[in-house]
Structures are given as C-alpha cells and as structure tokens.
Enzyme design. Structure first.
Site, PDB file in Angstrom:
ATOM      1  N   GLU A   1     114.630  39.492  50.497  1.00 66.72           N
ATOM      2  CA  GLU A   1     113.266  39.140  50.089  1.00 66.72           C
ATOM      3  C   GLU A   1     113.066  37.617  50.141  1.00 66.72           C
ATOM      4  O   GLU A   1     112.049  37.116  50.619  1.00 66.72           O
ATOM      5  CB  GLU A   1     113.054  39.659  48.659  1.00 66.72           C
ATOM      6  CG  GLU A   1     111.644  39.512  48.147  1.00 66.72           C
ATOM      7  CD  GLU A   1     111.439  40.219  46.812  1.00 66.72           C
ATOM      8  OE1 GLU A   1     112.439  40.635  46.191  1.00 66.72           O
ATOM      9  OE2 GLU A   1     110.274  40.345  46.394  1.00 66.72           O
TER      10      GLU A   1
ATOM     11  N   TYR B   1     113.330  34.544  41.841  1.00 66.28           N
ATOM     12  CA  TYR B   1     112.032  34.894  42.440  1.00 66.28           C
ATOM     13  C   TYR B   1     111.226  33.652  42.862  1.00 66.28           C
ATOM     14  O   TYR B   1     111.642  32.952  43.756  1.00 66.28           O
ATOM     15  CB  TYR B   1     111.301  35.763  41.413  1.00 66.28           C
ATOM     16  CG  TYR B   1     110.419  36.865  41.982  1.00 66.28           C
ATOM     17  CD1 TYR B   1     110.720  37.516  43.148  1.00 66.28           C
ATOM     18  CD2 TYR B   1     109.277  37.250  41.297  1.00 66.28           C
ATOM     19  CE1 TYR B   1     109.904  38.526  43.628  1.00 66.28           C
ATOM     20  CE2 TYR B   1     108.454  38.268  41.765  1.00 66.28           C
ATOM     21  CZ  TYR B   1     108.774  38.896  42.934  1.00 66.28           C
ATOM     22  OH  TYR B   1     107.963  39.891  43.405  1.00 66.28           O
ATOM     23  N   TRP B   2     110.115  33.330  42.210  1.00 65.61           N
ATOM     24  CA  TRP B   2     109.299  32.184  42.656  1.00 65.61           C
ATOM     25  C   TRP B   2     109.554  30.936  41.821  1.00 65.61           C
ATOM     26  O   TRP B   2     108.725  30.037  41.754  1.00 65.61           O
ATOM     27  CB  TRP B   2     107.815  32.554  42.642  1.00 65.61           C
ATOM     28  CG  TRP B   2     107.470  33.529  43.736  1.00 65.61           C
ATOM     29  CD1 TRP B   2     107.561  34.887  43.676  1.00 65.61           C
ATOM     30  CD2 TRP B   2     107.016  33.234  45.070  1.00 65.61           C
ATOM     31  NE1 TRP B   2     107.188  35.457  44.877  1.00 65.61           N
ATOM     32  CE2 TRP B   2     106.843  34.462  45.751  1.00 65.61           C
ATOM     33  CE3 TRP B   2     106.736  32.040  45.763  1.00 65.61           C
ATOM     34  CZ2 TRP B   2     106.401  34.548  47.083  1.00 65.61           C
ATOM     35  CZ3 TRP B   2     106.296  32.124  47.086  1.00 65.61           C
ATOM     36  CH2 TRP B   2     106.139  33.362  47.722  1.00 65.61           C
TER      37      TRP B   2
ATOM     38  N   ASP C   1     104.446  35.408  41.771  1.00 66.96           N
ATOM     39  CA  ASP C   1     104.385  36.051  40.447  1.00 66.96           C
ATOM     40  C   ASP C   1     104.839  35.205  39.257  1.00 66.96           C
ATOM     41  O   ASP C   1     104.125  35.052  38.287  1.00 66.96           O
ATOM     42  CB  ASP C   1     105.232  37.327  40.449  1.00 66.96           C
ATOM     43  CG  ASP C   1     104.785  38.335  41.497  1.00 66.96           C
ATOM     44  OD1 ASP C   1     104.010  37.990  42.397  1.00 66.96           O
ATOM     45  OD2 ASP C   1     105.225  39.490  41.400  1.00 66.96           O
TER      46      ASP C   1
ATOM     47  N   TRP D   1     101.350  46.469  50.627  1.00 74.74           N
ATOM     48  CA  TRP D   1     100.925  45.231  49.961  1.00 74.74           C
ATOM     49  C   TRP D   1     100.114  44.392  50.938  1.00 74.74           C
ATOM     50  O   TRP D   1     100.448  44.327  52.129  1.00 74.74           O
ATOM     51  CB  TRP D   1     102.147  44.422  49.507  1.00 74.74           C
ATOM     52  CG  TRP D   1     102.447  44.549  48.037  1.00 74.74           C
ATOM     53  CD1 TRP D   1     102.143  43.644  47.055  1.00 74.74           C
ATOM     54  CD2 TRP D   1     103.123  45.614  47.367  1.00 74.74           C
ATOM     55  NE1 TRP D   1     102.574  44.101  45.832  1.00 74.74           N
ATOM     56  CE2 TRP D   1     103.176  45.315  45.988  1.00 74.74           C
ATOM     57  CE3 TRP D   1     103.684  46.829  47.780  1.00 74.74           C
ATOM     58  CZ2 TRP D   1     103.753  46.146  45.036  1.00 74.74           C
ATOM     59  CZ3 TRP D   1     104.263  47.660  46.837  1.00 74.74           C
ATOM     60  CH2 TRP D   1     104.293  47.320  45.490  1.00 74.74           C
TER      61      TRP D   1
ATOM     62  N   GLN E   1      95.185  39.430  46.924  1.00 71.17           N
ATOM     63  CA  GLN E   1      96.372  38.614  47.215  1.00 71.17           C
ATOM     64  C   GLN E   1      95.977  37.492  48.184  1.00 71.17           C
ATOM     65  O   GLN E   1      94.845  37.490  48.669  1.00 71.17           O
ATOM     66  CB  GLN E   1      97.481  39.502  47.815  1.00 71.17           C
ATOM     67  CG  GLN E   1      98.657  39.612  46.877  1.00 71.17           C
ATOM     68  CD  GLN E   1      99.811  40.408  47.401  1.00 71.17           C
ATOM     69  OE1 GLN E   1      99.715  41.113  48.389  1.00 71.17           O
ATOM     70  NE2 GLN E   1     100.934  40.311  46.713  1.00 71.17           N
TER      71      GLN E   1
ATOM     72  N   TYR F   1     109.347  48.362  46.412  1.00 64.56           N
ATOM     73  CA  TYR F   1     107.906  48.208  46.716  1.00 64.56           C
ATOM     74  C   TYR F   1     107.464  49.337  47.652  1.00 64.56           C
ATOM     75  O   TYR F   1     107.336  49.134  48.870  1.00 64.56           O
ATOM     76  CB  TYR F   1     107.651  46.856  47.386  1.00 64.56           C
ATOM     77  CG  TYR F   1     107.922  45.649  46.500  1.00 64.56           C
ATOM     78  CD1 TYR F   1     107.311  45.503  45.264  1.00 64.56           C
ATOM     79  CD2 TYR F   1     108.784  44.640  46.933  1.00 64.56           C
ATOM     80  CE1 TYR F   1     107.545  44.393  44.462  1.00 64.56           C
ATOM     81  CE2 TYR F   1     109.026  43.521  46.141  1.00 64.56           C
ATOM     82  CZ  TYR F   1     108.408  43.414  44.914  1.00 64.56           C
ATOM     83  OH  TYR F   1     108.643  42.314  44.129  1.00 64.56           O
TER      84      TYR F   1
ATOM     85  N   TYR G   1     107.827  52.968  41.122  1.00 69.71           N
ATOM     86  CA  TYR G   1     107.169  51.670  40.954  1.00 69.71           C
ATOM     87  C   TYR G   1     106.276  51.697  39.724  1.00 69.71           C
ATOM     88  O   TYR G   1     105.558  52.665  39.482  1.00 69.71           O
ATOM     89  CB  TYR G   1     106.315  51.325  42.185  1.00 69.71           C
ATOM     90  CG  TYR G   1     105.623  49.979  42.033  1.00 69.71           C
ATOM     91  CD1 TYR G   1     106.315  48.797  42.282  1.00 69.71           C
ATOM     92  CD2 TYR G   1     104.295  49.894  41.610  1.00 69.71           C
ATOM     93  CE1 TYR G   1     105.695  47.564  42.109  1.00 69.71           C
ATOM     94  CE2 TYR G   1     103.676  48.670  41.436  1.00 69.71           C
ATOM     95  CZ  TYR G   1     104.381  47.498  41.687  1.00 69.71           C
ATOM     96  OH  TYR G   1     103.777  46.283  41.507  1.00 69.71           O
TER      97      TYR G   1
HETATM   98  C1  DGY Z   1     105.698  43.286  41.642  1.00 67.02           C
HETATM   99  O1  DGY Z   1     105.473  44.385  41.154  1.00 67.02           O
HETATM  100  O2  DGY Z   1     106.723  42.635  41.439  1.00 67.02           O
HETATM  101  C2  DGY Z   1     104.757  42.749  42.614  1.00 67.02           C
HETATM  102  O3  DGY Z   1     105.082  41.454  43.004  1.00 67.02           O
HETATM  103  C3  DGY Z   1     103.341  42.832  42.191  1.00 67.02           C
HETATM  104  O4  DGY Z   1     102.573  42.519  43.300  1.00 67.02           O
END
Ligand code: DGY
Length: 422
Positions: free
Chosen positions: A391, A347-348, A161, A32, A100, A28, A80
């Site tokens: 993370e 992740y989520w 996400d 953000w 966000q 990243y 990215y």
């Molecule tokens: C990503 O690119 O994974 C980010 O979470 C987008 O905000």
C-alpha cells in the site's frame, strides 16, 4: 523488470472484480474513488477498454447533486467496516456519503491523449458532463465561504486518513455517543501501521453526524463539526479543473469552458488562504478557527502539480524539499520527518505513497525541476524493486507498509515508475 511488470499486471487482474477494481483483497473489498482513477492509468498501458470501464463504473455511483462518492458498495462484504448500512446514504447504488480527491478529470484527460480508437474517444467524451457536474458540486458545496479552496468534512475524504494535519481539528469532534463497533481493518493489517482507536472513534462520529443530517451537503458544509480546507484536494481540484478546461476546449464547449475558467481563477487567487507564512509552506487550515496545521506534508508539494505559488513561495517549498531529502532515505514522506508527529510506518504519518509521488513528480517536471523529478522517479522505482507492491513504503527503510498486492502501486509501476532512467 519483466518479473515486476508481470506481477503488477497480475495484481490488477486479480483485484479486478469485472469492470471495477478493489484496492486490495480483504482490507478494501469495494470500489474506491481515487484508487480507481489511478488504476485506470495502469490498465491503459495494456487495455484501454478496461481503463475507461474503471471510470465509467465509478461514475455509475454519482449522486444526483454531482458528488462522486469515495466508496461504491456493489456487494455487502462483512470484512469491511463501516459498510453500506452504517453509511445509509440513501442511494440506489449504495455508497458512502463523502467524496475523495478528484483525480478523475486529470486521468480522463490522460486517457483522452492516448486514445486513438473512435469508440474509446466517444466513451471518454460521454464522461465530460459527469466530470463537469462533479466539479460543480465541489464549487457549490465545498467552497461554502467562497475561499477558492476545497473544504473537507472528513479525513477519509482527503485520502490522507490519519495525517497529523487532522489531529487538532479532529480533537474537537465529540465521540462519546458513538455506538460500539468492531474495526475490521486490523484483521488485515498491522495495528502499528493503521490509525489509532481515538482517531477511528472520530471517523465514525463524523459518519454518524452525516447520517443524522441525511447527508445534506449544505448542512454538513456550513454546520458540521469538521470543516478543514485541505491542501491536497485543493491542489488536485485545481489541476483537474485545468484538465477539464482542456477537454471542454477540445469538445468546443464554450459555455462549460467559461465556467471552469471562473473556478480556476477563484482557486488561483484564493489558494494563499492555505499559505502558512510561519512555516513557509502550503498546508491545511481549519475554517472553524482559522488555524493552520503548520505541517509540511507530501500534499504541500502538490502545489507543483497545481503550478501555484510565487517565485519566493516556490523557493521556500524547495528549501523544505532539500531539508527533507537530507532527513530520509526516500522521497516523498507523507509527513515532515522533523515533526514530532512523524511515524515512518503509520499510514499517512510518514510512509510514501506512489500515487502522490507520481503527481508531485509530474508537477516538478512541469515547473522545470528536472533533477528533483528524476529523484522522485528513481526513489519510487527503487522502492518497488525493493518491496514490490504494498500500500505504501517506509521512507527510512523502504519496507512495505499497510496492505499488500495493492492495485494503485501496481498501476503506478506500469504507468510510470518502470521506465528507464537516464
Ligand atoms: C479506510 O477504511 O481505511 C479507508 O481509508 C476509508 O476510505
């Protein structure tokens, strides 16, 4: 502890690009939105000047219509995807075309309470009109049907996400026209901890849709292919509006205070749009077909942070809390372990996020749930002692998930989780 304090400090310093902080190196490489706001709380523990600068640089990217984008692209980093040329959002300071979770006002109020230098106070006060314009943008463009809730147009916007709450609404998003692209996230993190290709295709299809309508917020909000009322953003905006109201009162700005009060009242009376009486929880709801996700997530528990819900609703939420506590080793997983969509490392869809734990914990403490507050604090502390600053964290094993040396996990340690627990 000293060792973890030093490591957290070092992470913030290494990820500091001079005025703004990247969430982590490599994966990243930009600024953000909600990451920066939480990072400011970390900086505030040792450098208030730098903390305020983090919010100031974020708001340099604010659009004329008030929106604060989710990514600010100050450099072009091929590591990215999707970068500034894919978003093509037409801003002088290049940015993405979505926002966000609006934690900034809540964070600015926290900084205001700690600041005692006149120059710091003046800089925080100068942020007020920008925060106000940001929240007005939410009211104008993200509550299109006047439901009192935040309607999101992209899963990335919610910060959560690949949460299973998006599975059904995302499945309706057509992606056969998406131009070939190369994901770059998988160069930096284990694919088993990241969204799937099918999800990614739809994320990109939604970016292409926004670009095709020149990021016109009215068109996106009224005709876009993804329009879901988000429980996380709604609860966070309500809480941040309360912070904004406190600031307006502090500054003697009666006109703004009155408008903010109207927004707060609309959300308070509209939030039950998100109460799923079948699951007995607050969750996301697709505004296109009215369907609830029916899922308990860590965002459901942000209702404590927003302080909403009748005594019965609160009791139902706490019953879910106790059930989930019995099913995992650590709280608060990003998806209910009883759901077939739960995945402890992806992740989520299961992992624990320190920043959500912080908001949920604060809410619990404020509603008088002292023991559950201690539980979240202790779990967050233990997770960081075990796995340091990834993370996110696996809620069953406590292992790190996703990227490493993460700014917001370090910030949460410094600002909150390192404290002694009695
Ligand atoms: C990503 O690119 O994974 C980010 O979470 C987008 O905000």
């Amino acid at each position: 502890m000293i060792d973890l304090d030093n490591k957290a400090l070092q992470i913030l310093q290494t990820n500091d690009q001079g005025g703004y902080t990247v969430p982590t190196q490599g994966m990243y490489p930009y600024q953000w939105n909600w990451d920066s706001a939480f990072v400011a709380l970390g900086f505030a523990t040792f450098d208030m000047d730098r903390a305020i600068a983090e919010i100031e640089t974020l708001f340099e990217a604010q659009w004329d219509n008030g929106m604060v984008p989710h990514i600010v692209f100050r450099v072009d980093d091929p590591g990215y995807f999707p970068g500034p040329s894919v978003w093509n959002a037409g801003q002088t300071l290049p940015s993405s075309g979505i926002t966000q979770p609006p934690v900034a006002a809540f964070v600015v109020e926290s900084l205001w309470k700690r600041a005692n230098d006149e120059d710091h106070k003046a800089r925080l006060k100068a942020l007020f009109p920008k925060l106000f314009a940001y929240h007005k943008w939410f009211k104008t463009y993200r509550d299109y049907e006047n439901l009192g809730v935040v309607v999101t147009v992209h899963p990335w916007e919610t910060g959560r996400d690949n949460c299973p709450e998006w599975d059904e609404p995302l499945s309706a998003v057509k992606c056969d026209h998406v131009a070939p692209y190369k994901r770059r996230d998988l160069d930096h993190a284990d694919a088993a901890m990241r969204p799937t290709m099918a999800e990614y295709d739809r994320y990109i299809a939604l970016v292409e849709y926004g670009r095709s309508v020149d990021w016109d917020p009215e068109i996106i909000a009224s005709q876009g292919p993804f329009r879901v009322a988000d429980v996380g953003m709604t609860m966070i905006l309500l809480r941040s509006n309360k912070s904004l109201l406190n600031l307006a009162n502090e500054y003697g700005d009666a006109e703004s205070a009155s408008e903010i009060t109207t927004w707060i009242n609309q959300t308070k009376s509209g939030v039950d749009y998100l109460w799923d009486d079948e699951t007995k929880t607050y969750c996301c709801r697709d505004t296109i077909n009215g369907r609830f996700s029916g899922l308990v997530t860590n965002a459901s528990f942000l209702s404590f942070f927003a302080n909403v819900g009748s005594p019965d609703q609160r009791a139902r939420q706490l019953a879910h809390w106790d059930r989930i506590t019995a099913e995992t080793k650590f709280m608060v997983p990003s998806c209910d372990p009883a759901s077939s969509s739960f995945d402890a490392s992806r992740y989520w869809r299961g992992p624990i996020w320190a920043v959500v734990n912080y908001m949920v914990a604060l809410g619990l403490s404020e509603i008088g749930e002292a023991l559950r507050y201690q539980q979240v604090l202790q779990d967050t502390k233990t997770l960081i002692e075990l796995s340091e600053f990834p993370e996110a964290f696996n809620p069953i094993t406590g292992e790190g998930s996703g990227g490493e040396s993460f700014s917001w996990t370090a910030a949460m340690w410094l600002a909150w989780a390192q404290q002694d627990i009695n």
